[in-house]
Every structure is written in C-alpha cells, then in structure tokens.
Design a protein around this motif. Structure first.
Motif, PDB file in Angstrom:
ATOM      1  N   LYS A 291       3.605   9.816  -5.908  1.00 11.27           N
ATOM      2  CA  LYS A 291       4.987  10.286  -6.069  1.00 11.27           C
ATOM      3  C   LYS A 291       5.068  11.806  -6.048  1.00 11.27           C
ATOM      4  O   LYS A 291       6.001  12.387  -5.480  1.00 11.27           O
ATOM      5  N   ALA A 292       4.103  12.461  -6.680  1.00 14.86           N
ATOM      6  CA  ALA A 292       4.120  13.926  -6.766  1.00 14.86           C
ATOM      7  C   ALA A 292       4.007  14.569  -5.390  1.00 14.86           C
ATOM      8  O   ALA A 292       4.416  15.719  -5.208  1.00 14.86           O
ATOM      9  N   ARG A 293       3.452  13.840  -4.436  1.00 16.61           N
ATOM     10  CA  ARG A 293       3.335  14.353  -3.070  1.00 16.61           C
ATOM     11  C   ARG A 293       4.515  13.957  -2.203  1.00 16.61           C
ATOM     12  O   ARG A 293       4.487  14.059  -0.982  1.00 16.61           O
ATOM     13  N   GLY A 294       5.574  13.466  -2.847  1.00 14.66           N
ATOM     14  CA  GLY A 294       6.802  13.144  -2.131  1.00 14.66           C
ATOM     15  C   GLY A 294       6.753  11.845  -1.351  1.00 14.66           C
ATOM     16  O   GLY A 294       7.594  11.622  -0.472  1.00 14.66           O
ATOM     17  N   LEU A 295       5.800  10.992  -1.673  1.00 13.76           N
ATOM     18  CA  LEU A 295       5.671   9.710  -0.972  1.00 13.76           C
ATOM     19  C   LEU A 295       6.206   8.578  -1.839  1.00 13.76           C
ATOM     20  O   LEU A 295       6.204   8.647  -3.067  1.00 13.76           O
ATOM     21  N   LYS A 296       6.661   7.530  -1.173  1.00 12.79           N
ATOM     22  CA  LYS A 296       7.112   6.339  -1.872  1.00 12.79           C
ATOM     23  C   LYS A 296       6.038   5.271  -1.775  1.00 12.79           C
ATOM     24  O   LYS A 296       5.274   5.226  -0.810  1.00 12.79           O
ATOM     25  N   PHE A 297       5.991   4.404  -2.766  1.00 12.21           N
ATOM     26  CA  PHE A 297       5.118   3.237  -2.683  1.00 12.21           C
ATOM     27  C   PHE A 297       5.946   1.997  -3.016  1.00 12.21           C
ATOM     28  O   PHE A 297       6.900   2.050  -3.795  1.00 12.21           O
ATOM     29  N   ASP A 298       5.590   0.904  -2.395  1.00 11.16           N
ATOM     30  CA  ASP A 298       6.274  -0.367  -2.624  1.00 11.16           C
ATOM     31  C   ASP A 298       5.242  -1.443  -2.910  1.00 11.16           C
ATOM     32  O   ASP A 298       4.173  -1.486  -2.277  1.00 11.16           O
ATOM     33  N   PHE A 299       5.568  -2.322  -3.853  1.00  8.35           N
ATOM     34  CA  PHE A 299       4.705  -3.458  -4.150  1.00  8.35           C
ATOM     35  C   PHE A 299       5.028  -4.595  -3.188  1.00  8.35           C
ATOM     36  O   PHE A 299       6.196  -4.924  -2.980  1.00  8.35           O
ATOM     37  N   LEU A 300       3.986  -5.196  -2.620  1.00 13.34           N
ATOM     38  CA  LEU A 300       4.205  -6.355  -1.755  1.00 13.34           C
ATOM     39  C   LEU A 300       4.599  -7.570  -2.587  1.00 13.34           C
ATOM     40  O   LEU A 300       5.365  -8.423  -2.136  1.00 13.34           O
ATOM     41  N   ASP A 301       4.062  -7.642  -3.773  1.00 16.21           N
ATOM     42  CA  ASP A 301       4.374  -8.726  -4.713  1.00 16.21           C
ATOM     43  C   ASP A 301       4.449  -8.102  -6.101  1.00 16.21           C
ATOM     44  O   ASP A 301       3.468  -7.529  -6.576  1.00 16.21           O
ATOM     45  N   ILE A 302       5.622  -8.203  -6.745  1.00 21.44           N
ATOM     46  CA  ILE A 302       5.816  -7.527  -8.026  1.00 21.44           C
ATOM     47  C   ILE A 302       4.881  -8.073  -9.103  1.00 21.44           C
ATOM     48  O   ILE A 302       4.635  -7.412 -10.112  1.00 21.44           O
ATOM     49  N   LYS A 303       4.338  -9.271  -8.879  1.00 24.91           N
ATOM     50  CA  LYS A 303       3.389  -9.832  -9.845  1.00 24.91           C
ATOM     51  C   LYS A 303       1.962  -9.408  -9.539  1.00 24.91           C
ATOM     52  O   LYS A 303       1.024  -9.837 -10.217  1.00 24.91           O
ATOM     53  N   ASN A 304       1.793  -8.562  -8.522  1.00 23.41           N
ATOM     54  CA  ASN A 304       0.476  -8.012  -8.179  1.00 23.41           C
ATOM     55  C   ASN A 304       0.618  -6.498  -8.029  1.00 23.41           C
ATOM     56  O   ASN A 304       0.978  -5.999  -6.958  1.00 23.41           O
ATOM     57  N   LEU A 305       0.341  -5.786  -9.120  1.00 27.89           N
ATOM     58  CA  LEU A 305       0.509  -4.334  -9.123  1.00 27.89           C
ATOM     59  C   LEU A 305      -0.672  -3.611  -8.504  1.00 27.89           C
ATOM     60  O   LEU A 305      -0.670  -2.386  -8.415  1.00 27.89           O
ATOM     61  N   LYS A 306      -1.673  -4.369  -8.039  1.00 25.50           N
ATOM     62  CA  LYS A 306      -2.897  -3.768  -7.501  1.00 25.50           C
ATOM     63  C   LYS A 306      -2.803  -3.432  -6.015  1.00 25.50           C
ATOM     64  O   LYS A 306      -3.749  -2.874  -5.456  1.00 25.50           O
ATOM     65  N   VAL A 307      -1.696  -3.779  -5.389  1.00 23.77           N
ATOM     66  CA  VAL A 307      -1.536  -3.544  -3.954  1.00 23.77           C
ATOM     67  C   VAL A 307      -0.185  -2.886  -3.706  1.00 23.77           C
ATOM     68  O   VAL A 307       0.852  -3.393  -4.154  1.00 23.77           O
ATOM     69  N   VAL A 308      -0.203  -1.741  -3.003  1.00 22.82           N
ATOM     70  CA  VAL A 308       1.042  -1.063  -2.643  1.00 22.82           C
ATOM     71  C   VAL A 308       1.011  -0.691  -1.167  1.00 22.82           C
ATOM     72  O   VAL A 308      -0.061  -0.606  -0.547  1.00 22.82           O
ATOM     73  N   MET A 309       2.195  -0.456  -0.631  1.00 23.46           N
ATOM     74  CA  MET A 309       2.335   0.071   0.732  1.00 23.46           C
ATOM     75  C   MET A 309       2.810   1.513   0.638  1.00 23.46           C
ATOM     76  O   MET A 309       3.788   1.816  -0.055  1.00 23.46           O
ATOM     77  N   VAL A 310       2.103   2.404   1.345  1.00 24.88           N
ATOM     78  CA  VAL A 310       2.473   3.820   1.402  1.00 24.88           C
ATOM     79  C   VAL A 310       2.434   4.239   2.865  1.00 24.88           C
ATOM     80  O   VAL A 310       1.368   4.188   3.504  1.00 24.88           O
ATOM     81  N   ASN A 311       3.599   4.622   3.406  1.00 28.79           N
ATOM     82  CA  ASN A 311       3.668   5.002   4.832  1.00 28.79           C
ATOM     83  C   ASN A 311       3.004   3.956   5.736  1.00 28.79           C
ATOM     84  O   ASN A 311       2.189   4.282   6.612  1.00 28.79           O
ATOM     85  N   ASP A 312       3.340   2.691   5.516  1.00 31.26           N
ATOM     86  CA  ASP A 312       2.834   1.561   6.307  1.00 31.26           C
ATOM     87  C   ASP A 312       1.334   1.331   6.156  1.00 31.26           C
ATOM     88  O   ASP A 312       0.722   0.617   6.958  1.00 31.26           O
ATOM     89  N   VAL A 313       0.729   1.949   5.155  1.00 34.67           N
ATOM     90  CA  VAL A 313      -0.692   1.723   4.876  1.00 34.67           C
ATOM     91  C   VAL A 313      -0.799   0.907   3.583  1.00 34.67           C
ATOM     92  O   VAL A 313      -0.183   1.248   2.567  1.00 34.67           O
ATOM     93  N   LYS A 314      -1.581  -0.171   3.651  1.00 33.34           N
ATOM     94  CA  LYS A 314      -1.788  -0.972   2.446  1.00 33.34           C
ATOM     95  C   LYS A 314      -2.932  -0.353   1.648  1.00 33.34           C
ATOM     96  O   LYS A 314      -4.033  -0.168   2.159  1.00 33.34           O
ATOM     97  N   ILE A 315      -2.643  -0.033   0.378  1.00 31.93           N
ATOM     98  CA  ILE A 315      -3.660   0.503  -0.522  1.00 31.93           C
ATOM     99  C   ILE A 315      -3.936  -0.533  -1.609  1.00 31.93           C
ATOM    100  O   ILE A 315      -3.021  -1.001  -2.292  1.00 31.93           O
ATOM    101  N   VAL A 316      -5.210  -0.902  -1.744  1.00 29.15           N
ATOM    102  CA  VAL A 316      -5.637  -1.877  -2.740  1.00 29.15           C
ATOM    103  C   VAL A 316      -6.420  -1.128  -3.822  1.00 29.15           C
ATOM    104  O   VAL A 316      -7.376  -0.407  -3.518  1.00 29.15           O
ATOM    105  N   PHE A 317      -6.013  -1.292  -5.064  1.00 30.47           N
ATOM    106  CA  PHE A 317      -6.672  -0.617  -6.176  1.00 30.47           C
ATOM    107  C   PHE A 317      -7.707  -1.540  -6.815  1.00 30.47           C
ATOM    108  O   PHE A 317      -7.438  -2.716  -7.075  1.00 30.47           O
ATOM    109  N   VAL A 318      -8.901  -0.980  -7.067  1.00 27.85           N
ATOM    110  CA  VAL A 318      -9.921  -1.697  -7.826  1.00 27.85           C
ATOM    111  C   VAL A 318     -10.434  -0.747  -8.911  1.00 27.85           C
ATOM    112  O   VAL A 318     -10.184   0.452  -8.872  1.00 27.85           O
TER     113      VAL A 318
END
Length: 381
Positions: A291-318
């Motif tokens: 967010k601080a870099r002016g980017l938005k992120f969206d959750f693909l599934d609100i019950k799974n906070l470990k995966v977001v989309m940022v500029n059409d890139v899927k980021i998976v957190f572990v």
C-alpha cells in the motif's frame, strides 16, 4: 458504647439490597443524585441484643426505617421475611446461566456504561461531593455484575497462561469490585486493584491497542464463521490498525485486530483458535508495504488471506524457517506466481537451494523479504 458494624457484614447487606429498599411493597431506589439514602436497621433492636450480625441487619429507605422503628408499622417477623424474599429474588436473578457470551454481554454492558459515565462525570471532574453521593450506584451495579459473571465464567475465554486469558481479566475485575466495596467507608480510599481497562475491550465498549494475535488461520476461520452468521462485511489489512467490519444493530462495527481481549473472545465463541502457520503481523507488514508504494492488492478468496493479486501478479505468502523443495511441491503453485517467505531470519537462506531449482522448473518466483521490497518497486514502475 455501640460497636461498629463489621465491614464484611456491611458489604453483604449492601449487596443484598441490590440498591433498593428491602420492603417488597416499597423498593425505593436508594441512590439518588442528591445522595445515598440507604439506612441500616436492626431487626431486633441493638439495645436488646447487641447484635450487629448480617441476619439482624437490613437496608431500608428512610420512610420504611421510620415506620418500622418508630411507628411499629411492621412486625419483626415481617421484616425477617423481607430478607428471605430478597434472597430468593437475588438467587433467581443472579443464578441465571446464559446460553452465549452475547447474552451475557447484553446484561453486563449497560451496567459498565453507567459506572463509566458516573466515574467520568463526577470522579474525573473532581466533583468529590457529588461523587460521594453517587458512588453507591457504582457499588450496586458492581454487585450485580459480580454475581452475573461468577455464574457464567464458562462463557469467558480462558488459557493456562494468565497473560493469554480473558478469564484472568475477569478475575482481576472481580478483585477490583471487592476492594472497591471494602474501602467504601475508608477516608483515604487507597485502592490497589484498579479497574482493568481490558474489561472494556472484552465487552466491546472501547477497543484496546494491544499486540496482534499471531495466527492468520484463526482470522480466516473467524471470517468464515461470521459469513455463516450473515455478520461479515469486509476486512481491511495493510494498516497500522487493521480491522474486520461486521454488521451490528442495523449498522456496521469495526473489530480492530489488535483489540486483543475482544478478538480472543470472538475466537473462543466461534471455535476459531487455530495453530499458526503464517504470523499475522508479518503478513500485515508486507501488505502495508504494498500500500505504501501506491499499489492495490485484492484477495482472490476472502477466507484465504495468504494469496493476493497485485498488478495482475498472484503473490502467495508463506512463513517457513527455510522453505524446502517438499514444501514448495505441497503448495502446487501456478506458473508465473510469486511466493514470498515472510520468515526473514537469514536473507536468502530462508529458501533452500533445492527450492530455488524447483521454482525455476515450475516457472514461479521465490522471494525473501529483502528481495520483496525491490520487486514491489519494480512492478509499481
């Protein structure tokens, strides 16, 4: 010389009265803005018995006290029966076991709010004389709260470690109530067991800024539970004070995720305590950076906070001490996605060499936190 009434006995008769005259046909409120009008009466005259026991004392309003002592309007047996009637009422009222925490909360919160208003408007404003006149109302409310909580401790979240237990907060509060009563007649009123502010958090009166509970998995479980009850609206992460927004009384209410006692209670009520795979504070920090870099992120599934989309890139957190080849295989990531290890204990060593090699074959990108910053700046541009 007349002996004084023992403080413990006095406390018992105050609690027994529930703030009302003990005459069932009167039941006048004993705490007025103009002052405390409760009077202690001996059922059998003190001059005959020198008896200051609980059984021989009763709380009355001035009118009923006069009618009993001077006008002989009531017999001794009648007044003794008043104590029995009030004891039965007290037992019926306070022995109720509630089905859930929300029902318990609906009983306790109005009393806590009234006490808070009295404390803020009189004590904190240095209106000592007015405070002395309404302090009895706080005592009366406290006696009700104490008995209700004692009957419903099973509804309060508990933990073997006191620091993690809402029940321990309640125990501290009960200690405060007892000390508040014990020191009522003391001139100095020195009190050590102060009101625990965590009580306001636990009962949803005022949020408490505390540490985050670690488990992302518990939050995901809570979201699903709230959805099933039709109460969930949204979750806002990547903030200093992230929160869940729920439907409440035809409106919305924010549940801050660092409002620890309340969140613990919600996990307990909805059976949502889960072991920690990903630490929430680390996840929220990464989302804050996005967010601080002016980017938005969206959750693909609100019950799974470990995966977001940022500029059409899927980021998976572990969150792995050292992400291994086997763990990467278990993730079964899609091509071109990014996997970020939030556990930044030792730079590139947070990811094994075998995992890097497999990622190249799978056409996915592995990042440590040190690499994550540069990567976010690159996709921003």
């Amino acid at each position: 010389m007349r002996k004084g009434i023992n403080a413990i006995v006095e406390r018992r008769i105050y609690a027994e009265s529930m703030g009302r005259c003990m005459n069932p046909k009167c039941q006048a409120e004993l705490f007025k803005e103009s002052g405390d009008i409760m009077e202690k009466a001996h059922i059998i005259p003190y001059c005959k018995t020198v008896d200051n026991s609980f059984e021989n004392l009763i709380i009355l309003c001035p009118n009923c006290h006069t009618n009993f002592d001077k006008n002989n309007a009531f017999s001794t047996d009648e007044v003794k029966e008043w104590k029995k009637i009030r004891a039965d009422e007290f037992k019926r009222f306070f022995s109720k076991e509630y089905d859930n925490f929300e029902d318990l909360k609906s009983k306790v919160v109005p009393l806590l709010l009234e006490n808070r208003a009295i404390f803020e408007n009189y004590y904190l404003q240095n209106k000592r004389q007015l405070w002395d006149s309404v302090e009895g109302r706080v005592l009366s409310n406290n006696s009700i709260i104490r008995e209700v909580l004692k009957q419903n401790t099973k509804l309060i979240q508990k933990h073997s470690v006191k620091e993690f237990s809402n029940l321990e907060i309640v125990k501290r509060f009960l200690l405060h109530i007892d000390e508040f009563e014990n020191t009522r007649l003391s001139n100095e009123k020195v009190r050590g067991a102060l009101f625990p502010t965590e009580i306001n958090s636990l009962f949803g009166i005022e949020p408490l800024e505390d540490r985050f509970l670690p488990s992302v998995e518990s939050i995901e479980c809570l979201i699903e539970a709230l959805q099933n009850k039709g109460e969930f609206e949204t979750i806002v992460l990547g903030e200093d004070k992230p929160y869940i927004c729920i439907k409440k009384n035809n409106g919305s209410e924010k549940i801050y995720l660092n409002d620890t006692p309340r969140l613990r209670q919600m996990y307990y009520d909805n059976n949502c305590f889960r072991s920690t795979d990903i630490r929430f504070e680390s996840l929220n920090y990464a989302l804050k950076y996005i967010k601080a870099r002016g980017l938005k992120f969206d959750f693909l599934d609100i019950k799974n906070l470990k995966v977001v989309m940022v500029n059409d890139v899927k980021i998976v957190f572990v969150y792995k001490y050292c992400l291994s080849k086997v763990e990467l295989l278990q993730l079964a990531p899609e091509e071109k996605c990014v996997i970020l290890n939030l556990h930044n204990w030792n730079g590139k060593s947070c990811i094994s060499q075998e995992a890097y090699e497999l990622a190249e074959e799978m056409k996915v990108r592995l990042l440590t936190m040190d690499e994550f910053y540069g990567y976010i700046n690159s996709i921003r541009n």
